[in-house]
Design an enzyme around this catalytic site. Sequence first.
Site, PDB file in Angstrom:
ATOM      1  N   GLU A 100      63.424  20.978  95.365  1.00 46.70           N
ATOM      2  CA  GLU A 100      62.570  20.263  94.414  1.00 46.70           C
ATOM      3  C   GLU A 100      63.145  18.898  94.022  1.00 46.70           C
ATOM      4  OE1 GLU A 100      61.597  22.769  90.983  1.00 46.70           O
ATOM      5  OE2 GLU A 100      61.407  20.948  89.789  1.00 46.70           O
ATOM      6  N   HIS A 148      72.739  19.676  93.720  1.00 43.52           N
ATOM      7  CA  HIS A 148      73.042  20.437  92.506  1.00 43.52           C
ATOM      8  C   HIS A 148      73.302  21.890  92.862  1.00 43.52           C
ATOM      9  CE1 HIS A 148      68.667  20.341  93.082  1.00 43.52           C
ATOM     10  NE2 HIS A 148      68.639  21.564  92.602  1.00 43.52           N
ATOM     11  N   HIS A 198      73.090  25.729  91.254  1.00 42.57           N
ATOM     12  CA  HIS A 198      72.546  26.559  90.173  1.00 42.57           C
ATOM     13  C   HIS A 198      73.581  27.616  89.800  1.00 42.57           C
ATOM     14  CE1 HIS A 198      68.124  25.540  90.640  1.00 42.57           C
ATOM     15  NE2 HIS A 198      68.535  25.190  91.839  1.00 42.57           N
ATOM     16  N   ASP A 221      69.123  24.214  83.012  1.00 43.35           N
ATOM     17  CA  ASP A 221      67.882  24.068  83.774  1.00 43.35           C
ATOM     18  C   ASP A 221      66.706  24.104  82.788  1.00 43.35           C
ATOM     19  OD1 ASP A 221      67.045  24.760  87.016  1.00 43.35           O
ATOM     20  OD2 ASP A 221      65.490  24.860  85.465  1.00 43.35           O
TER      21      ASP A 221
HETATM   22  P1  AMP Z   1      65.798  22.922  93.443  1.00 43.14           P
HETATM   23  O1  AMP Z   1      65.745  21.455  93.777  1.00 43.14           O
HETATM   24  O2  AMP Z   1      64.838  23.738  94.279  1.00 43.14           O
HETATM   25  O3  AMP Z   1      67.187  23.478  93.482  1.00 43.14           O
HETATM   26  O4  AMP Z   1      65.273  23.094  91.936  1.00 43.14           O
HETATM   27  C1  AMP Z   1      65.476  22.086  90.976  1.00 43.14           C
HETATM   28  C2  AMP Z   1      65.735  22.696  89.622  1.00 43.14           C
HETATM   29  O5  AMP Z   1      65.837  21.622  88.696  1.00 43.14           O
HETATM   30  C3  AMP Z   1      64.632  23.652  89.115  1.00 43.14           C
HETATM   31  O6  AMP Z   1      65.220  24.887  88.750  1.00 43.14           O
HETATM   32  C4  AMP Z   1      64.055  22.889  87.911  1.00 43.14           C
HETATM   33  O7  AMP Z   1      63.653  23.763  86.862  1.00 43.14           O
HETATM   34  C5  AMP Z   1      65.210  22.003  87.491  1.00 43.14           C
HETATM   35  N1  AMP Z   1      64.813  20.770  86.811  1.00 43.14           N
HETATM   36  C6  AMP Z   1      63.891  19.876  87.212  1.00 43.14           C
HETATM   37  N2  AMP Z   1      63.807  18.847  86.324  1.00 43.14           N
HETATM   38  C7  AMP Z   1      64.699  19.104  85.357  1.00 43.14           C
HETATM   39  C8  AMP Z   1      65.099  18.442  84.149  1.00 43.14           C
HETATM   40  N3  AMP Z   1      64.548  17.278  83.763  1.00 43.14           N
HETATM   41  N4  AMP Z   1      66.063  19.017  83.376  1.00 43.14           N
HETATM   42  C9  AMP Z   1      66.629  20.189  83.742  1.00 43.14           C
HETATM   43  N5  AMP Z   1      66.298  20.860  84.861  1.00 43.14           N
HETATM   44  C10 AMP Z   1      65.350  20.338  85.661  1.00 43.14           C
END
Ligand code: AMP
Length: 134
Positions: free
Chosen positions: A89, A94, A96, A29
Site C-alpha cells: 500500500e 516499513h 509491521h 498503524d
Molecule cells: P502495506 O504497505 O501493505 O504494508 O500497508 C501499509 C500500512 O500503513 C497499512 O497497515 C496502513 O493502515 C498503514 N498506514 C497508511 N497510512 C498511514 C498513516 N498516515 N499513519 C499510520 N499508518 C498508516
Amino acid sequence: MATIFTRIASGEIPSFKCAEDENYYAFLDINPLAPGHTLVIPKHIEDDYIFNLDESTYQGLWAFARKVALAIKATVPCKRVGVAVLGMEVPHTHIHLVPLQSEGDMDFRKSRPVVTDEEKKQIAESILKEYEKL
Ligand code: AMP
C-alpha cells in the site's frame, strides 16, 4: 516528492510516535490489526522494497525494530510480537510489528478492531516510555 511516511517522520503529518532515533522512526498503524500495531521505517531512505536497502540501513532497521518490539511486549498485553513486511500500500519500506494473542491476529484481511485516538495516544506513550528505558 516525499512519501507519506517521510512526512510522518518529519512531523509534517501527525502520528502516534512510539520510538525514534537518528535514522529510524516507529509509529502506530492508523488502521491496526490489534492495539499497539506499530510501523517501523527508515527516516531518510524512501526505497519501497526492504531488500533494496543498503546493508547498513537494513541491519539498523531490524536492530531498531527489535528494540521497539521489546518495548511493545513490555507494555501491550500479548503473547508475542509478530513481524510482517508487505509494502503493498505505502511505497516506503516499513516493518509491521503486531502484538499477538493468536495466529489470526496477523491476518491482514480480517476486520480491524476499533482503537480510539485517546487509546492510541496512551499506547504510543507507554511504548515510547519503555523504548527509552532500553
Ligand atoms: P502495506 O504497505 O501493505 O504494508 O500497508 C501499509 C500500512 O500503513 C497499512 O497497515 C496502513 O493502515 C498503514 N498506514 C497508511 N497510512 C498511514 C498513516 N498516515 N499513519 C499510520 N499508518 C498508516
